[in-house]
Design a protein around this motif. Structure first.
Motif, PDB file in Angstrom:
ATOM      1  N   LEU A 263      26.087  27.417  -0.156  1.00 41.04           N
ATOM      2  CA  LEU A 263      26.154  28.214   0.247  1.00 41.04           C
ATOM      3  C   LEU A 263      26.982  29.471   1.287  1.00 41.04           C
ATOM      4  O   LEU A 263      26.985  30.483   0.528  1.00 41.04           O
ATOM      5  CB  LEU A 263      25.624  28.953  -1.019  1.00 41.04           C
ATOM      6  N   GLY A 264      26.536  28.755   2.231  1.00 38.25           N
ATOM      7  CA  GLY A 264      26.835  30.406   3.748  1.00 38.25           C
ATOM      8  C   GLY A 264      25.883  30.456   4.301  1.00 38.25           C
ATOM      9  O   GLY A 264      25.881  31.622   4.576  1.00 38.25           O
ATOM     10  N   PHE A 265      24.847  30.815   3.645  1.00 40.82           N
ATOM     11  CA  PHE A 265      23.428  31.091   4.611  1.00 40.82           C
ATOM     12  C   PHE A 265      23.450  30.363   5.696  1.00 40.82           C
ATOM     13  O   PHE A 265      23.504  29.425   5.698  1.00 40.82           O
ATOM     14  CB  PHE A 265      22.229  30.351   3.464  1.00 40.82           C
ATOM     15  N   LEU A 266      22.821  31.138   6.402  1.00 40.69           N
ATOM     16  CA  LEU A 266      22.383  30.989   7.710  1.00 40.69           C
ATOM     17  C   LEU A 266      20.988  30.600   8.181  1.00 40.69           C
ATOM     18  O   LEU A 266      20.814  31.287   8.008  1.00 40.69           O
ATOM     19  CB  LEU A 266      23.798  31.472   9.077  1.00 40.69           C
ATOM     20  N   ARG A 267      20.646  30.409   9.123  1.00 31.97           N
ATOM     21  CA  ARG A 267      19.373  30.252   9.898  1.00 31.97           C
ATOM     22  C   ARG A 267      19.098  31.302  10.381  1.00 31.97           C
ATOM     23  O   ARG A 267      19.883  31.168  11.586  1.00 31.97           O
ATOM     24  CB  ARG A 267      18.734  28.831  10.472  1.00 31.97           C
ATOM     25  N   ASP A 268      17.820  32.146  10.299  1.00 31.28           N
ATOM     26  CA  ASP A 268      17.916  33.380  11.338  1.00 31.28           C
ATOM     27  C   ASP A 268      16.777  33.209  12.235  1.00 31.28           C
ATOM     28  O   ASP A 268      16.599  34.458  13.184  1.00 31.28           O
ATOM     29  CB  ASP A 268      18.609  35.124  10.067  1.00 31.28           C
ATOM     30  N   LYS A 269      15.736  32.625  12.060  1.00 30.31           N
ATOM     31  CA  LYS A 269      14.325  33.211  12.289  1.00 30.31           C
ATOM     32  C   LYS A 269      13.689  32.551  12.211  1.00 30.31           C
ATOM     33  O   LYS A 269      13.555  31.747  10.660  1.00 30.31           O
ATOM     34  CB  LYS A 269      13.801  34.503  11.696  1.00 30.31           C
ATOM     35  N   ARG A 270      12.338  31.751  13.425  1.00 27.32           N
ATOM     36  CA  ARG A 270      11.755  30.920  12.176  1.00 27.32           C
ATOM     37  C   ARG A 270      10.103  31.390  12.361  1.00 27.32           C
ATOM     38  O   ARG A 270      10.297  31.738  13.054  1.00 27.32           O
ATOM     39  CB  ARG A 270      11.401  29.483  13.285  1.00 27.32           C
TER      40      ARG A 270
ATOM     41  N   TYR B 209       4.052  30.765   8.343  1.00 27.41           N
ATOM     42  CA  TYR B 209       4.025  31.618   6.890  1.00 27.41           C
ATOM     43  C   TYR B 209       3.576  31.174   6.177  1.00 27.41           C
ATOM     44  O   TYR B 209       2.830  32.346   5.461  1.00 27.41           O
ATOM     45  CB  TYR B 209       5.580  31.935   6.810  1.00 27.41           C
ATOM     46  N   TYR B 210       4.007  30.013   5.464  1.00 29.25           N
ATOM     47  CA  TYR B 210       2.907  29.715   4.775  1.00 29.25           C
ATOM     48  C   TYR B 210       1.333  29.507   4.753  1.00 29.25           C
ATOM     49  O   TYR B 210       0.550  28.951   5.302  1.00 29.25           O
ATOM     50  CB  TYR B 210       3.300  28.745   3.690  1.00 29.25           C
ATOM     51  N   LEU B 211       0.586  30.322   3.682  1.00 32.03           N
ATOM     52  CA  LEU B 211      -0.919  30.007   3.483  1.00 32.03           C
ATOM     53  C   LEU B 211      -1.251  28.365   3.552  1.00 32.03           C
ATOM     54  O   LEU B 211      -2.501  27.253   3.680  1.00 32.03           O
ATOM     55  CB  LEU B 211      -1.153  29.896   1.514  1.00 32.03           C
ATOM     56  N   ASN B 212      -0.106  27.013   3.624  1.00 33.45           N
ATOM     57  CA  ASN B 212      -0.432  26.519   3.523  1.00 33.45           C
ATOM     58  C   ASN B 212      -0.218  25.870   5.121  1.00 33.45           C
ATOM     59  O   ASN B 212      -0.647  24.894   5.417  1.00 33.45           O
ATOM     60  CB  ASN B 212      -0.004  24.998   2.934  1.00 33.45           C
ATOM     61  N   GLY B 213       0.162  26.034   6.223  1.00 34.54           N
ATOM     62  CA  GLY B 213       0.108  26.468   7.922  1.00 34.54           C
ATOM     63  C   GLY B 213       1.956  26.134   7.275  1.00 34.54           C
ATOM     64  O   GLY B 213       1.975  26.021   8.706  1.00 34.54           O
ATOM     65  N   VAL B 214       2.664  25.327   6.879  1.00 28.87           N
ATOM     66  CA  VAL B 214       3.828  25.288   7.386  1.00 28.87           C
ATOM     67  C   VAL B 214       4.795  26.437   7.698  1.00 28.87           C
ATOM     68  O   VAL B 214       4.509  27.217   7.109  1.00 28.87           O
ATOM     69  CB  VAL B 214       4.372  24.330   6.284  1.00 28.87           C
ATOM     70  N   ASP B 215       5.473  26.411   9.150  1.00 35.17           N
ATOM     71  CA  ASP B 215       6.574  27.791   9.505  1.00 35.17           C
ATOM     72  C   ASP B 215       7.920  28.062   8.105  1.00 35.17           C
ATOM     73  O   ASP B 215       7.830  26.670   6.802  1.00 35.17           O
ATOM     74  CB  ASP B 215       6.982  26.846  10.022  1.00 35.17           C
ATOM     75  N   ALA B 216       8.129  28.936   7.986  1.00 36.93           N
ATOM     76  CA  ALA B 216       9.124  28.728   7.178  1.00 36.93           C
ATOM     77  C   ALA B 216      10.248  29.293   8.168  1.00 36.93           C
ATOM     78  O   ALA B 216       9.842  29.938   9.237  1.00 36.93           O
ATOM     79  CB  ALA B 216       8.639  30.564   6.588  1.00 36.93           C
ATOM     80  N   LEU B 217      11.681  28.977   7.639  1.00 46.96           N
ATOM     81  CA  LEU B 217      13.178  29.819   8.286  1.00 46.96           C
ATOM     82  C   LEU B 217      13.338  30.856   7.132  1.00 46.96           C
ATOM     83  O   LEU B 217      13.563  30.939   6.080  1.00 46.96           O
ATOM     84  CB  LEU B 217      14.194  28.286   7.969  1.00 46.96           C
ATOM     85  N   ARG B 218      14.320  31.775   7.994  1.00 47.30           N
ATOM     86  CA  ARG B 218      14.629  32.847   7.441  1.00 47.30           C
ATOM     87  C   ARG B 218      15.857  32.299   7.370  1.00 47.30           C
ATOM     88  O   ARG B 218      16.459  32.505   8.372  1.00 47.30           O
ATOM     89  CB  ARG B 218      14.406  34.709   7.953  1.00 47.30           C
ATOM     90  N   LEU B 219      17.066  32.463   6.379  1.00 46.65           N
ATOM     91  CA  LEU B 219      18.003  32.359   5.685  1.00 46.65           C
ATOM     92  C   LEU B 219      18.619  33.415   5.824  1.00 46.65           C
ATOM     93  O   LEU B 219      17.636  34.229   4.658  1.00 46.65           O
ATOM     94  CB  LEU B 219      18.372  31.475   4.586  1.00 46.65           C
ATOM     95  N   LYS B 220      19.595  33.523   5.812  1.00 52.51           N
ATOM     96  CA  LYS B 220      20.659  34.799   5.727  1.00 52.51           C
ATOM     97  C   LYS B 220      22.032  34.519   5.233  1.00 52.51           C
ATOM     98  O   LYS B 220      22.908  33.777   5.766  1.00 52.51           O
ATOM     99  CB  LYS B 220      21.241  36.058   7.228  1.00 52.51           C
ATOM    100  N   LEU B 221      22.464  35.265   4.004  1.00 54.67           N
ATOM    101  CA  LEU B 221      23.737  35.209   4.041  1.00 54.67           C
ATOM    102  C   LEU B 221      24.336  36.939   3.901  1.00 54.67           C
ATOM    103  O   LEU B 221      23.845  37.761   3.705  1.00 54.67           O
ATOM    104  CB  LEU B 221      23.975  34.391   2.287  1.00 54.67           C
ATOM    105  N   TRP B 222      25.413  37.073   4.560  1.00 57.75           N
ATOM    106  CA  TRP B 222      25.771  38.351   5.134  1.00 57.75           C
ATOM    107  C   TRP B 222      27.536  38.206   3.931  1.00 57.75           C
ATOM    108  O   TRP B 222      28.048  37.878   3.316  1.00 57.75           O
ATOM    109  CB  TRP B 222      26.421  38.338   5.762  1.00 57.75           C
TER     110      TRP B 222
END
Ligand SMILES: CC(C)(COP(=O)(O)OP(=O)(O)OC[C@H]1O[C@@H](n2cnc3c(N)ncnc32)[C@H](O)[C@@H]1OP(=O)(O)O)[C@@H](O)C(=O)NCCC(=O)NCCS
Length: 238
Positions: free
Chosen positions: A155-162, A166-179
């Protein structure tokens, strides 16, 4: 699938805007089953009661099979500029406020996945945010969540930041952004003419289902209310 039960089909799915507290139970049930983060009832209430216009549900007949929950925050975008006297002032030509959309929860019932229900829920939410003057939409998802990454990137979202652990289960998150292209923001539910090409996701047909389905959903809500009243007498508790 039970004998005689109909196969899930995209054609039967209706999308509606959030209408009643009873639907909060459906959303909570779906989210609790599939998202790794535990949310309290206050979290659901915070998002849904404050931004009910940004909350959409997908129904197969009377069954809720998907939901999206979002919010919208205002931001002062003016950069302070120093005057010749060294005082801070603002560029009077800059827009004073812009809005940033945030997708907090998105879930589709397991048997109903890969029917574009998730994509349609995101489209409806983003279009509603755009109408509320959002110029960007963000969300976080687990770095391991391939279906979600595929859906958003389609849908056009881009990966902005890792975001590390981030999560309680210890997994990293990706922040996605749509302009969102704010110069083409004006849009009307009845036509698709002013919708930017990159965001023209078939809003008209999705919104058509939205209006058609409201009566059906109301009957689902009243059925569920009377069922809940007969069994527990409680609409929402944690
Ligand atoms: C993520 C989720 C909402 C996707 O819903 P959905 O209705 O199945 O998504 P769509 O049918 O709109 O699919 C969108 C794209 O993702 C792809 N996709 C969906 N499930 C996939 C999977 N298991 N593996 C790989 N790709 C997948 C689809 O193929 C489609 O891409 P395509 O058009 O290129 O084929 C659903 O899997 C879900 O509820 N997951 C659990 C909760 C969750 O992770 N939510 C997201 C948190 S940010």
């Amino acid at each position: 699938m039970a004998l005689g039960a109909e196969e899930p089909s995209a054609g039967r799915i209706k999308f509606v805007n959030y209408q009643s507290e009873v639907q909060m139970i459906d959303i909570k049930e779906l989210v609790q089953k599939d998202l790794s983060e535990p949310y309290s009832v206050y979290t659901y209430r915070y998002f849904i009661n404050n931004w009910s216009k940004l909350c959409f549900l997908a129904y197969d007949k009377n069954q809720c099979v998907g939901a999206i929950v979002c919010k919208l925050d205002a931001r002062d975008t003016r950069d302070p500029v120093k005057s010749s006297m060294g005082m801070e002032t603002y560029d009077s030509n800059a827009p004073v406020i812009t809005y940033k959309g945030y997708i907090a929860m998105l879930v589709v019932k397991e048997e109903y996945r890969k029917l574009k229900i998730g994509s349609n829920l995101v489209k409806l939410a983003v279009n509603a945010m755009r109408e509320s003057r959002a110029d960007e939409v963000v969300l976080e998802t687990e770095v391991t969540n391939k279906p979600a990454l595929k859906l958003y990137e389609n849908l056009g979202f881009l990966r902005d930041k890792r975001l590390f652990r981030y999560y309680l289960n210890g997994v990293d998150a990706l922040r996605l952004k749509l302009w969102i292209d704010t110069s083409k923001r004006e849009c009307d539910h009845g036509t698709a003419t002013n919708i930017p090409e990159t965001l023209n996701w078939g809003l008209t047909s999705a919104m058509a289902s939205l209006s058609v389905d409201n009566t059906q959903t109301k009957s689902a809500i009243s059925e569920k209310t009377s069922h809940d009243n007969n069994t527990t007498g409680v609409i929402a508790s944690d």
